[in-house]
Write a protein that holds these residues in place. Structure first.
Motif, PDB file in Angstrom:
ATOM      1  N   LYS A 149      44.231  37.341  49.390  1.00  0.00           N
ATOM      2  CA  LYS A 149      45.348  36.660  50.040  1.00  0.00           C
ATOM      3  C   LYS A 149      45.044  36.165  51.046  1.00  0.00           C
ATOM      4  O   LYS A 149      44.331  36.430  52.053  1.00  0.00           O
ATOM      5  CB  LYS A 149      46.742  37.532  50.329  1.00  0.00           C
ATOM      6  N   GLN A 156      41.963  33.528  43.384  1.00  0.00           N
ATOM      7  CA  GLN A 156      41.063  34.155  42.538  1.00  0.00           C
ATOM      8  C   GLN A 156      39.941  33.274  42.170  1.00  0.00           C
ATOM      9  O   GLN A 156      40.208  32.024  41.594  1.00  0.00           O
ATOM     10  CB  GLN A 156      41.745  34.801  41.451  1.00  0.00           C
ATOM     11  N   ARG A 157      38.766  33.567  42.194  1.00  0.00           N
ATOM     12  CA  ARG A 157      37.579  32.901  41.770  1.00  0.00           C
ATOM     13  C   ARG A 157      36.540  33.713  40.974  1.00  0.00           C
ATOM     14  O   ARG A 157      36.159  34.821  41.651  1.00  0.00           O
ATOM     15  CB  ARG A 157      36.986  31.882  42.813  1.00  0.00           C
ATOM     16  N   THR A 158      36.376  33.176  39.759  1.00  0.00           N
ATOM     17  CA  THR A 158      35.422  34.184  39.024  1.00  0.00           C
ATOM     18  C   THR A 158      34.130  33.141  38.776  1.00  0.00           C
ATOM     19  O   THR A 158      34.249  32.164  38.209  1.00  0.00           O
ATOM     20  CB  THR A 158      35.855  34.721  37.548  1.00  0.00           C
ATOM     21  N   SER A 160      33.813  38.391  40.775  1.00  0.00           N
ATOM     22  CA  SER A 160      35.348  38.033  40.875  1.00  0.00           C
ATOM     23  C   SER A 160      35.554  38.297  42.496  1.00  0.00           C
ATOM     24  O   SER A 160      35.176  39.025  43.048  1.00  0.00           O
ATOM     25  CB  SER A 160      36.138  39.033  40.170  1.00  0.00           C
ATOM     26  N   GLU A 212      47.765  33.479  47.118  1.00  0.00           N
ATOM     27  CA  GLU A 212      46.895  34.148  46.454  1.00  0.00           C
ATOM     28  C   GLU A 212      45.803  33.503  46.035  1.00  0.00           C
ATOM     29  O   GLU A 212      45.964  32.249  45.754  1.00  0.00           O
ATOM     30  CB  GLU A 212      47.549  35.207  45.262  1.00  0.00           C
ATOM     31  N   ASN A 261      40.841  30.372  38.881  1.00  0.00           N
ATOM     32  CA  ASN A 261      41.233  29.959  40.100  1.00  0.00           C
ATOM     33  C   ASN A 261      42.759  29.601  40.149  1.00  0.00           C
ATOM     34  O   ASN A 261      43.071  28.784  39.543  1.00  0.00           O
ATOM     35  CB  ASN A 261      40.505  28.718  40.430  1.00  0.00           C
ATOM     36  N   ARG A 262      43.062  30.177  41.108  1.00  0.00           N
ATOM     37  CA  ARG A 262      44.674  29.773  41.423  1.00  0.00           C
ATOM     38  C   ARG A 262      45.058  29.860  42.820  1.00  0.00           C
ATOM     39  O   ARG A 262      44.841  31.025  43.601  1.00  0.00           O
ATOM     40  CB  ARG A 262      45.556  30.917  40.633  1.00  0.00           C
ATOM     41  N   ARG A 287      39.078  37.836  44.909  1.00  0.00           N
ATOM     42  CA  ARG A 287      40.355  37.575  44.870  1.00  0.00           C
ATOM     43  C   ARG A 287      40.970  38.189  46.194  1.00  0.00           C
ATOM     44  O   ARG A 287      40.507  39.013  46.771  1.00  0.00           O
ATOM     45  CB  ARG A 287      41.055  38.164  43.725  1.00  0.00           C
ATOM     46  N   ASP A 319      39.065  41.185  47.826  1.00  0.00           N
ATOM     47  CA  ASP A 319      38.667  42.133  46.731  1.00  0.00           C
ATOM     48  C   ASP A 319      37.282  41.418  46.042  1.00  0.00           C
ATOM     49  O   ASP A 319      37.645  40.460  45.407  1.00  0.00           O
ATOM     50  CB  ASP A 319      39.612  42.449  45.835  1.00  0.00           C
ATOM     51  N   ASP A 348      36.819  30.770  35.185  1.00  0.00           N
ATOM     52  CA  ASP A 348      37.273  30.230  36.414  1.00  0.00           C
ATOM     53  C   ASP A 348      39.017  30.164  36.320  1.00  0.00           C
ATOM     54  O   ASP A 348      39.654  29.089  36.000  1.00  0.00           O
ATOM     55  CB  ASP A 348      36.957  28.603  36.520  1.00  0.00           C
TER      56      ASP A 348
END
Lengths: 151, 127
Positions: free
Chosen positions: A85, A108-110, A81, A106, A27-28, A83, A72, A25
């Motif tokens: 903006k 991102q989560r995985t 994943s 931005e 995440n950001r 991710r 994406d 994770d």
């Protein structure tokens, strides 16, 4: 008719925490809003709902205002994943920002999927700010009825 | 105190009769000739969103009823459908009849023009 997160029974978070492996994770969110009126104070962005079936997993991500071209989605094996903006815009000339609560930056989560995915068959649609991703199980992971031969 | 900006009415929402109301997050911008209120209302579309003005209070409302996939079991839920609502006090300097709203990708934008006599004007300086 509606389900409300704010007034619901204890949320099924534990299921999701399992789904989401801690290590992956990443995440950001660059500028999380200070005030998050009415919503849970959860840091993971975007918020997700997930459902499973014999066929696979359906994932909804709440991404109001996102440009689908800026998102994406990648699925490798059993890892997904997401991710992109969101709300990245320069103020127009002569414009003053009086208030800014909406998330921008931005993300991102995985996620660890509970199965290996048929990566070539993943499909996504975007409607009214909600991204829906359908992830089919790989053929060998689908439940199979075994015919019993008579001796 | 007379406000000159568009301000959310924090005390007015959520409304007492309905606890299960989401307060949409907003950005508010100002230019020389208008204000713009931009609200996240994921899941809402042009048929389920309303913007009304009464007594210089702008109210934005919307409904989201996400479609659940058929034949699936829920695994985890981090958001739900429901009702969005938020109120804003408008300054006297705006032209309430000229307010326009549109919704796109789950985001409501309300454009609130200023009255002609308060619009900042660029004056040509001649030598």
């Amino acid at each position: 008719m509606f389900e409300f997160v704010t007034a619901g029974p204890p949320s099924p978070w534990t299921l999701f925490e399992e789904l989401e492996s801690l290590q992956s994770d990443m995440n950001r969110l660059l500028s999380a809003p200070e005030a998050r009126p009415g919503r849970r104070s959860r840091t993971s962005y975007p918020p997700l709902n997930a459902w499973t079936s014999e066929e696979g997993l359906t994932l909804d991500a709440e991404l109001p205002g996102v440009d689908p071209a800026e998102v994406d989605i990648s699925v490798v094996g059993d890892e997904l994943s997401l991710r992109g903006k969101v709300n990245v815009r320069e103020p127009a000339e002569g414009e003053t920002v009086l208030r800014r609560e909406r998330p921008a930056g931005e993300f991102q989560r995985t996620l660890q999927l509970p199965f290996r995915a048929d990566t070539g068959a993943v499909k996504a649609t975007f409607r009214n700010g909600i991204l829906r991703i359908r992830i089919p199980r790989s053929e060998e992971e689908k439940p199979r009825k075994i015919a019993i031969e008579s001796a | 105190m007379s406000e000159t900006k568009v301000m959310p009415n924090e005390a007015s929402v959520p409304s007492p009769e309905s606890e299960a109301v989401f307060v949409p997050r907003v950005d508010i911008r100002e230019t020389a000739d208008h204000f713009e209120v931009v609200a996240d209302m994921p899941g809402a579309d042009d048929k389920s969103v309303e913007a009304t003005v009464q007594n210089r209070v702008l109210t934005i409302e919307g409904w989201s009823c996400p479609e659940k996939p058929e034949g699936h079991e829920p695994l985890g839920q981090e958001f739900g459908g429901g009702r969005y609502r938020r109120d804003f006090t408008l300054p006297d300097s705006v032209e309430v009849n000229g307010i326009r709203a549109r919704v796109r990708n789950g985001v409501l934008s309300v454009r609130i023009p200023k009255k002609e006599d308060v619009k900042a004007r660029r004056i040509q300086v001649t030598g």
